[in-house]
Scaffold this motif. Sequence first.
Motif, PDB file in Angstrom:
ATOM      1  N   PRO A 141       7.487   6.337  -2.982  1.00  0.00           N
ATOM      2  CA  PRO A 141       6.254   6.387  -3.506  1.00  0.00           C
ATOM      3  C   PRO A 141       5.835   7.830  -4.335  1.00  0.00           C
ATOM      4  O   PRO A 141       6.123   8.747  -3.654  1.00  0.00           O
ATOM      5  CB  PRO A 141       5.709   6.386  -2.006  1.00  0.00           C
ATOM      6  CG  PRO A 141       6.663   5.864  -1.078  1.00  0.00           C
ATOM      7  CD  PRO A 141       8.139   6.454  -1.676  1.00  0.00           C
ATOM      8  N   ILE A 143       2.469   9.508  -4.946  1.00  0.00           N
ATOM      9  CA  ILE A 143       1.254   9.490  -4.482  1.00  0.00           C
ATOM     10  C   ILE A 143       0.173  10.151  -5.044  1.00  0.00           C
ATOM     11  O   ILE A 143       0.436  11.616  -4.954  1.00  0.00           O
ATOM     12  CB  ILE A 143       1.178   9.496  -2.775  1.00  0.00           C
ATOM     13  CG1 ILE A 143       2.180   8.519  -2.008  1.00  0.00           C
ATOM     14  CG2 ILE A 143      -0.321   9.258  -2.119  1.00  0.00           C
ATOM     15  CD1 ILE A 143       2.429   8.613  -0.709  1.00  0.00           C
ATOM     16  N   TYR A 152       1.557   5.410 -14.534  1.00  0.00           N
ATOM     17  CA  TYR A 152       0.644   4.872 -13.070  1.00  0.00           C
ATOM     18  C   TYR A 152       0.070   3.523 -13.477  1.00  0.00           C
ATOM     19  O   TYR A 152      -0.239   2.683 -12.604  1.00  0.00           O
ATOM     20  CB  TYR A 152      -0.199   5.939 -12.703  1.00  0.00           C
ATOM     21  CG  TYR A 152       0.277   7.116 -12.134  1.00  0.00           C
ATOM     22  CD1 TYR A 152       0.939   7.310 -10.913  1.00  0.00           C
ATOM     23  CD2 TYR A 152       0.484   8.293 -12.971  1.00  0.00           C
ATOM     24  CE1 TYR A 152       1.440   8.351 -10.425  1.00  0.00           C
ATOM     25  CE2 TYR A 152       1.322   9.403 -12.391  1.00  0.00           C
ATOM     26  CZ  TYR A 152       1.827   9.490 -11.131  1.00  0.00           C
ATOM     27  OH  TYR A 152       2.241  10.590 -10.907  1.00  0.00           O
ATOM     28  N   TYR A 159       1.337   5.527  -7.633  1.00  0.00           N
ATOM     29  CA  TYR A 159      -0.054   5.472  -7.391  1.00  0.00           C
ATOM     30  C   TYR A 159      -0.751   6.642  -7.619  1.00  0.00           C
ATOM     31  O   TYR A 159      -0.913   7.805  -6.971  1.00  0.00           O
ATOM     32  CB  TYR A 159      -0.233   5.281  -5.608  1.00  0.00           C
ATOM     33  CG  TYR A 159       0.823   4.291  -5.131  1.00  0.00           C
ATOM     34  CD1 TYR A 159       0.375   3.002  -5.167  1.00  0.00           C
ATOM     35  CD2 TYR A 159       2.156   4.558  -4.851  1.00  0.00           C
ATOM     36  CE1 TYR A 159       1.233   1.792  -4.491  1.00  0.00           C
ATOM     37  CE2 TYR A 159       2.913   3.469  -4.189  1.00  0.00           C
ATOM     38  CZ  TYR A 159       2.539   2.138  -4.135  1.00  0.00           C
ATOM     39  OH  TYR A 159       3.252   1.218  -3.778  1.00  0.00           O
ATOM     40  N   GLY A 163      -6.280   5.118  -9.059  1.00  0.00           N
ATOM     41  CA  GLY A 163      -5.912   3.572  -8.640  1.00  0.00           C
ATOM     42  C   GLY A 163      -5.801   2.787  -9.891  1.00  0.00           C
ATOM     43  O   GLY A 163      -5.515   3.310 -10.985  1.00  0.00           O
ATOM     44  N   ASP A 365       4.988   3.317   1.427  1.00  0.00           N
ATOM     45  CA  ASP A 365       4.665   2.229   0.352  1.00  0.00           C
ATOM     46  C   ASP A 365       3.986   1.167   0.836  1.00  0.00           C
ATOM     47  O   ASP A 365       2.905   0.825  -0.089  1.00  0.00           O
ATOM     48  CB  ASP A 365       6.225   1.892  -0.357  1.00  0.00           C
ATOM     49  CG  ASP A 365       5.924   1.346  -1.749  1.00  0.00           C
ATOM     50  OD1 ASP A 365       5.344   2.139  -2.635  1.00  0.00           O
ATOM     51  OD2 ASP A 365       5.970   0.218  -1.933  1.00  0.00           O
ATOM     52  N   MET A 368       0.510   2.291   1.087  1.00  0.00           N
ATOM     53  CA  MET A 368      -0.294   2.291  -0.237  1.00  0.00           C
ATOM     54  C   MET A 368      -0.714   1.162  -0.765  1.00  0.00           C
ATOM     55  O   MET A 368      -1.847   0.882  -1.527  1.00  0.00           O
ATOM     56  CB  MET A 368       0.720   3.021  -1.228  1.00  0.00           C
ATOM     57  CG  MET A 368       0.961   4.423  -0.693  1.00  0.00           C
ATOM     58  SD  MET A 368      -0.326   5.560  -0.530  1.00  0.00           S
ATOM     59  CE  MET A 368      -1.050   5.722  -2.154  1.00  0.00           C
ATOM     60  N   ASN A 369      -0.060   0.058  -0.506  1.00  0.00           N
ATOM     61  CA  ASN A 369      -0.336  -1.617  -1.153  1.00  0.00           C
ATOM     62  C   ASN A 369      -1.106  -1.981  -0.098  1.00  0.00           C
ATOM     63  O   ASN A 369      -1.224  -3.350  -0.352  1.00  0.00           O
ATOM     64  CB  ASN A 369       0.891  -2.156  -1.148  1.00  0.00           C
ATOM     65  CG  ASN A 369       1.671  -1.698  -2.531  1.00  0.00           C
ATOM     66  OD1 ASN A 369       1.075  -1.683  -3.554  1.00  0.00           O
ATOM     67  ND2 ASN A 369       2.865  -1.294  -2.401  1.00  0.00           N
ATOM     68  N   PHE A 385      -5.315  -0.092  -5.254  1.00  0.00           N
ATOM     69  CA  PHE A 385      -4.490  -0.697  -6.005  1.00  0.00           C
ATOM     70  C   PHE A 385      -4.167  -2.169  -5.931  1.00  0.00           C
ATOM     71  O   PHE A 385      -3.881  -2.761  -4.539  1.00  0.00           O
ATOM     72  CB  PHE A 385      -2.990  -0.022  -5.513  1.00  0.00           C
ATOM     73  CG  PHE A 385      -3.241   1.327  -5.922  1.00  0.00           C
ATOM     74  CD1 PHE A 385      -2.717   1.908  -7.091  1.00  0.00           C
ATOM     75  CD2 PHE A 385      -3.436   2.381  -4.930  1.00  0.00           C
ATOM     76  CE1 PHE A 385      -3.050   3.266  -7.279  1.00  0.00           C
ATOM     77  CE2 PHE A 385      -3.492   3.730  -5.259  1.00  0.00           C
ATOM     78  CZ  PHE A 385      -3.124   3.954  -6.540  1.00  0.00           C
TER      79      PHE A 385
END
Length: 430
Positions: A141, A143, A152, A159, A163, A365, A368-369, A385
């Motif tokens: 990841p 970030i 990105y 990420y 976004g 990860d 983040m998703n 995202f």
Amino acid sequence: MPRRARAAETAVAGLLLLLSTACGSRLPESDFEHGGRTSTPAQRDGGPLRVGIITSATSPVGGNAFTGPRDGAKAYFDRLNARGGIDGRPVEVRLCDDGGSGVGNNTCVHKLIDEDKVVALVATTALDYAGASRVSRARVPDIGGQPIGAAYDTWPHLYGIYGSLAPRDGTTGWDGEQYGGTEVYRYFKREHGARTAAVVSYNQAASAAYASLVERGLKAEGYQVVTEQVDFALPNFRAVAADLKEQGVDLVFDAIDSHGNARLCEAMDDAGVEVTAKVTNVQNWTSTVPGDYKDATRCRNALWATASSRNYEDTGHEAVREFRDATKGLKTHSQWQLEGWAAAMWFTDAARSCPENGVTRACVDAFMNRGEGYTADGLLAPVVFERRAEPPKTRRTCLSVARWEDGRGWVSQGDMDSTCFDVPQLPYRP
């Protein structure tokens, strides 16, 4: 500019002339499947959690152009460790300067991922993110990086701080096109009655391309647009300033570097040009304005900046106050530092979401998703995202706006959470 187009805005001051999109070749689809060969090691032993920060600290555009996000992230981790780290484990930060080159970037990626075994990258700020595909292939990841290029909006597991709604399947945006909105132009039209805007660029491909994007956005919002192009080697800013005065422009946007902006402002002052706003970008939202524009008092006090993050001068906000307290030892302050701080907070929240058996790349990860808007305790407009098959035609976007005032610094103009617009999304090729 808009949420995604603000990625282009991030790069424009001082970077347009050197930008390259370092996406590499498209990876095979197997590299995006969860059953791939790359491991996602857990850091379970109670030792430090290791993260990497890649910065073009030394680069062709100057030594301080890219260091803000790094300094903000490092300040966050220093304070976090002083308070016990993440569940009692300190965060060990490994820094790598890629020198602003693709070769150097690949070297940093190899060192941090393959040798140092970092669990994540944080606040990446790379002029040439040539190693992006390698980071994605390793499922590390990345970030809160600054989207200087198109990486990105191209690769999974990356990420950016603003976004992305793009599929991120190895192809940039949607079939090579990215999209950005017109909220900045809508803001000045609605709040200040602006009707005529100038766009100043160099006779250089990247500068001209960005200027064309700005011009399209302005025209979509109904502005009369005045275009000004100067020679990169021998720019005649006096002639530009004279024409700006003749045309009676309300706003001035640009696709030129920081040095050129300072010279343009000097020429505007000399010509007696008065505008509602000389609009600059988030990279130039810094405390160094008095020195950068020392010979342009009038233009300096007409500088406005926009972003998707809360003004670093807004110390009435608790999260900003904590950032400023932790960074009071720095010689200067900037919006990029605050965004780096937010990126480090983002990783910390992701790591704290992991189960007791260890912090893994896969767990971070997954956080983040989630598909939920992340705000870093109110420092960011909600960042999300998604992987939409089709680009959005319109989007609601909130905007942070500030104006420079001598003696006060960057003064917020309204609240970021309520300065929001539903605006069209326009395609462009990075």
